[in-house]
Design a protein around this motif. Structure first.
Motif, PDB file in Angstrom:
ATOM      1  N   VAL A  39       0.884  -1.199   0.047  1.00 63.17           N
ATOM      2  CA  VAL A  39      -0.028   0.002  -0.136  1.00 63.17           C
ATOM      3  C   VAL A  39       0.824   1.248   0.133  1.00 63.17           C
ATOM      4  N   ILE A  49      -5.569   0.463  -2.515  1.00 59.40           N
ATOM      5  CA  ILE A  49      -6.260  -0.119  -1.458  1.00 59.40           C
ATOM      6  C   ILE A  49      -7.604  -0.481  -1.766  1.00 59.40           C
ATOM      7  N   CYS A 178      -6.122   1.099   5.882  1.00 58.91           N
ATOM      8  CA  CYS A 178      -6.222  -0.544   5.568  1.00 58.91           C
ATOM      9  C   CYS A 178      -6.678  -1.271   6.795  1.00 58.91           C
ATOM     10  N   ARG A 190      -3.364  -7.174   8.695  1.00 57.82           N
ATOM     11  CA  ARG A 190      -3.508  -5.354   8.322  1.00 57.82           C
ATOM     12  C   ARG A 190      -2.365  -4.611   8.870  1.00 57.82           C
TER      13      ARG A 190
END
Length: 323
Positions: A39, A49, A178, A190
């Motif tokens: 990301v 994302i 995220c 995550r």
């Protein structure tokens, strides 16, 4: 070359380097970041994302968000900046489409992993280095990749805040999002993506600031020479630079002499030394870096003056002089 030709040439050069910067950005993003689902910040990162989580094509998200932000660019940054921003947005949009069609796909639909399996960190380093250079190239030629760059450029126009600092703040929020997508797995997975994203953010903006500050860096010359007048005339006429002449007094010799003080861009140093050496090879020259130079021909002083202070000065100027 006439003035109109010079203006056209400078504009064409800006568009060329903006396109070049966008090409570097596209390669870095699709070859090194996207295959590993790394990301990043910016509208491109936010679009990625959403793509990783939902499968909605990132170029479509990118163009939708930028369409809204262009309204802000029109009001704050002006039509000239907007034209280059529109050019950059659509150029990057089509480059992203073309790159994804050109690069071989994995089973999950993402681009092929050029660095191989398990090379997430190395791919991130290479990708961030390239995207930082790409963004700096675009900004240095009066362009923008759209998205959060519009926000950064708007703030930088009125305040002496580095582009990297603004982008870090916005990117922090984008990357942190995220944590709200369960499609990325458990909270630990995550958090892993968020940490990688923060590394991307830090490295990319460090490279961006480094490249831009290197181009803007200024230096100060102190020139001691018996041919000071010839050197001053040459610098003023051939390099279009102002020259300040100071009075000097040698302690050892006891002789009075003139000292030339000049502020210039670091990129002009070679031409400055060459010009001095042609006139007086024995000249004594001191070159030193300066933190910042503000005024005509250099950077603008982007500080705000308090409204109360302006009113006080206005009232003071209107008062009659006391005898």
């Amino acid at each position: 070359m006439t003035l109109n030709h010079r203006i056209i040439w400078n504009e064409a050069k800006d568009y060329f380097f903006i396109a070049l910067g966008l090409l570097i950005y596209t390669i870095a993003f699709t070859v090194f970041l996207m295959p590993y689902q790394i990301v990043a910040g910016g509208v491109t990162g936010l679009s990625a994302i959403i793509y990783y989580a939902t499968g909605f094509h990132l170029e479509n998200t990118y163009i939708i968000i930028n369409g809204l932000l262009l309204i802000v660019a029109l009001k704050i940054l002006g039509v000239k900046f907007l034209m280059k921003t529109i050019f950059a947005i659509f150029t990057l949009y089509f480059m992203l489409i073309f790159a994804q069609e050109l690069i071989p796909k994995q089973d999950n639909g993402l681009p092929f992993k050029l660095m191989g399996e398990g090379q997430d960190f190395m791919s991130m380093i290479i990708g961030c280095f390239m995207t930082g250079i790409a963004l700096a190239t675009v900004f240095l030629h009066n362009g923008s990749t759209g998205g959060t760059d519009i926000i950064a450029a708007s703030i930088n126009k009125y305040h002496n805040v580095s582009l990297g600092s603004v982008l870090i703040t916005v990117d922090f929020c984008i990357i942190g999002s995220c944590m709200f997508f369960p499609q990325f797995g458990t909270y630990l997975e995550r958090a892993h993506k968020v940490m990688f994203g923060f590394c991307v953010m830090a490295m990319e903006n460090y490279v961006l600031d480094y490249v831009m500050n290197a181009r803007r860096q200024s230096v100060q010359f102190m020139i001691f020479s018996n041919k000071w007048q010839e050197i001053a005339n040459a610098i003023g006429t051939q390099m279009n630079h102002g020259v300040t002449i100071l009075d000097g007094h040698g302690w050892y010799t006891g002789h009075k002499m003139k000292v030339l003080c000049i502020l210039a861009k670091k990129s002009e140093s070679i031409n400055m030394f060459r010009l001095i050496k042609m006139i007086d090879p024995n000249a004594f020259v001191s070159q030193s870096s300066v933190i910042g130079v503000y005024g005509e021909g250099f950077d603008e002083m982007k500080v705000s003056i308090r409204k109360e202070k302006k009113n006080e000065d206005s009232i003071r100027n209107k008062q009659p002089a006391q005898t």
